[in-house]
Design an enzyme around this catalytic site. Sequence first.
Site, short mmCIF file in Angstrom:
data_model
loop_
_atom_site.label_atom_id
_atom_site.label_comp_id
_atom_site.label_asym_id
_atom_site.label_seq_id
_atom_site.Cartn_x
_atom_site.Cartn_y
_atom_site.Cartn_z
N LYS A 1 15.57 -15.27 -19.81
CA LYS A 1 14.62 -14.35 -20.44
C LYS A 1 13.31 -14.39 -19.69
O LYS A 1 12.90 -15.45 -19.20
CB LYS A 1 14.34 -14.80 -21.90
CG LYS A 1 15.46 -14.50 -22.88
CD LYS A 1 15.04 -14.88 -24.28
CE LYS A 1 16.18 -14.72 -25.27
NZ LYS A 1 16.59 -13.33 -25.51
N ARG B 1 26.76 -14.54 -30.11
CA ARG B 1 28.09 -14.05 -30.49
C ARG B 1 29.18 -14.99 -29.97
O ARG B 1 30.27 -15.05 -30.55
CB ARG B 1 28.28 -12.62 -29.96
CG ARG B 1 28.20 -12.49 -28.47
CD ARG B 1 27.96 -11.07 -28.02
NE ARG B 1 26.58 -10.64 -28.24
CZ ARG B 1 26.13 -9.42 -28.00
NH1 ARG B 1 26.94 -8.49 -27.53
NH2 ARG B 1 24.87 -9.10 -28.23
N1 BES Z 1 18.33 -14.45 -29.67
C1 BES Z 1 18.48 -13.23 -29.00
C2 BES Z 1 18.19 -12.03 -29.90
C3 BES Z 1 16.74 -11.70 -30.12
C4 BES Z 1 15.99 -11.14 -29.10
C5 BES Z 1 16.17 -11.87 -31.35
C6 BES Z 1 14.67 -10.81 -29.31
C7 BES Z 1 14.84 -11.53 -31.56
C8 BES Z 1 14.09 -11.01 -30.54
C9 BES Z 1 19.89 -13.05 -28.47
O1 BES Z 1 20.54 -14.20 -28.10
C10 BES Z 1 19.77 -12.19 -27.24
O2 BES Z 1 19.11 -12.59 -26.35
N2 BES Z 1 20.41 -11.04 -27.28
C11 BES Z 1 20.34 -10.11 -26.22
C12 BES Z 1 21.70 -9.46 -26.11
C13 BES Z 1 21.87 -8.60 -24.90
C14 BES Z 1 21.86 -9.44 -23.66
C15 BES Z 1 23.15 -7.83 -25.04
C16 BES Z 1 19.26 -9.07 -26.53
O3 BES Z 1 19.11 -8.71 -27.70
O4 BES Z 1 18.55 -8.68 -25.63
ZN ZN Z 2 20.14 -14.80 -26.09
#
Ligand code: BES
Ligand code: ZN
Length: 494
Positions: free
Chosen positions: A272, A346
């Site tokens: 990230k 997931r």
């Molecule tokens: N924990 C995050 C989801 C999240 C992101 C919650 C920002 C709150 C704020 C999750 O693990 C994630 O990073 N999901 C990705 C999925 C994507 C790569 C398909 C996302 O939401 O960007």
């Molecule tokens: Zn994530």
Amino acid sequence: MNIKFEYQPTASDMVILSAHSKNEKVSLNTKCKDIKATFESAKSKTSFKASKGETFTLQNDGTTFLIVGMGDKTKFKSECLRRTFGKVFRSLRSKELNSVSIDALSFKGKFDSVSTCELIYETVLLSDYVFDKYKKTKSDNKIKNLTIFIDDKKLKAKVQKSTERVFNTCESINITRDLVNEAPNVLHSEEYAKIVEKDAKKNLKGVKVKILNKSMIKKEKMGLFLSVNAGSAKEPRLVHLSYTPKKVTKKTKHVALVGKGITFDTGGYSLKPGSSMVGMKFDMGGSATLYGAFRAAVLNNSPYKIDCVLAMTDNAVNSEATTPDSIVRGRKGITVEILNTDAEGRLILADALDYASDLGPDEIIDAATLTGACLVALGTQVCAILGNDNKLISSLKKSAAAQNEYIWELPIIDEWRDDMKSKIADLKNIGSTRYAGTATAAAFLENFIGKDIAWAHLDIAGVCDSQSHLSYCNPKGASGLMVRSVAHYLLNEK
Ligand code: BES
Ligand code: ZN
Ligand code: ZN
């Protein structure tokens, strides 16, 4: 702060009463003629209209009266009481008041007496929460004694019973908040499991606690869960709590709860950006929310058999960490092409849902801070619900409505189910576009639900923290939202 319920007036530094307005006429909600008269003469010199949340202070015989406006009391809903009272209570916390007394039935409006008392007590317990363990200067509540005065002795037994229930739920919500707010260097998977184990063993009599460590998780063949843990310095943990009600028959409903417990989400190799990583300690919010709901349900004697399965690890990077393009086999035998290691929630849920399915429940409810897309779709104030069973979804929606928590259903369509199929493995862990990210994630999870099990998925990415518009939640940090809704469902409350 010491909270007491009293059924006759006691002397306090401050008494809180309410006033309402009808056709521009303001009336004080009290039986006491003396205060009414003082209020009438003082009010005429001000512009106090008793509108929702408006306050007015009055001195009478050495006591300060804080009068809180309810507006039109027939339109004053339970959430108005929470928000108004939460704001008032928060503003008083820092004042040097030794004793405060709330005239509970003054706030009755159109509610029944017992629910008015419950709502006030609930609001006090939720608004009094702060996370200041790392601060030298604590934001202590300066009120020493808080009396909830109930001017009706006949209510005593009823109120006592219902407030016990409210206490159990609010204490559980505050535990959820503590877990979510805790720093990830302290609350890593091993520590998280220990804290839950300790709390459950101490407070949840009769609940069986099973904790799976790394080698047990390997024996379970939870390859997807392990792939997320591969880059971690800590072992994963699968916490499994089981509760059986006192009266159990073949017809007793069996519910399994499954929570995402990513103690910190760096994104893994699909790292990230720095600014999106801050706050990712809350990525265990789904598991903390369900632990809170489970705890409240057990303490308040849920009629259902409940299993609570919490999958805990961080999503970190080292040379062992799973790379994008990896193909991994999960516990169910399904293979997944991991195209983005940041879609890790997931993966751990997949194995946990399969494990939960084997426990033979009638229903599975999972909760997770699963997708950023949930914030795009529903903002920070609404929880998403998706699943395979209309009855379960509509019951959960009813529970949320009863608790004034916002929940909205999103669809899962065949096109998105197809989109989660991989060309070289059974599934892939991201969709082909950024669109409908919350639903494609759910379409992925659906594959791991056992046959004939009703399933609902709660994406709490938006509601888990920073609910600055809610006076009974901390403006920054864990909200504890959805614990009330899920607990309400598990208790089969009306
Ligand atoms: N924990 C995050 C989801 C999240 C992101 C919650 C920002 C709150 C704020 C999750 O693990 C994630 O990073 N999901 C990705 C999925 C994507 C790569 C398909 C996302 O939401 O960007
Ligand atoms: Zn994530
Ligand atoms: Zn995550």
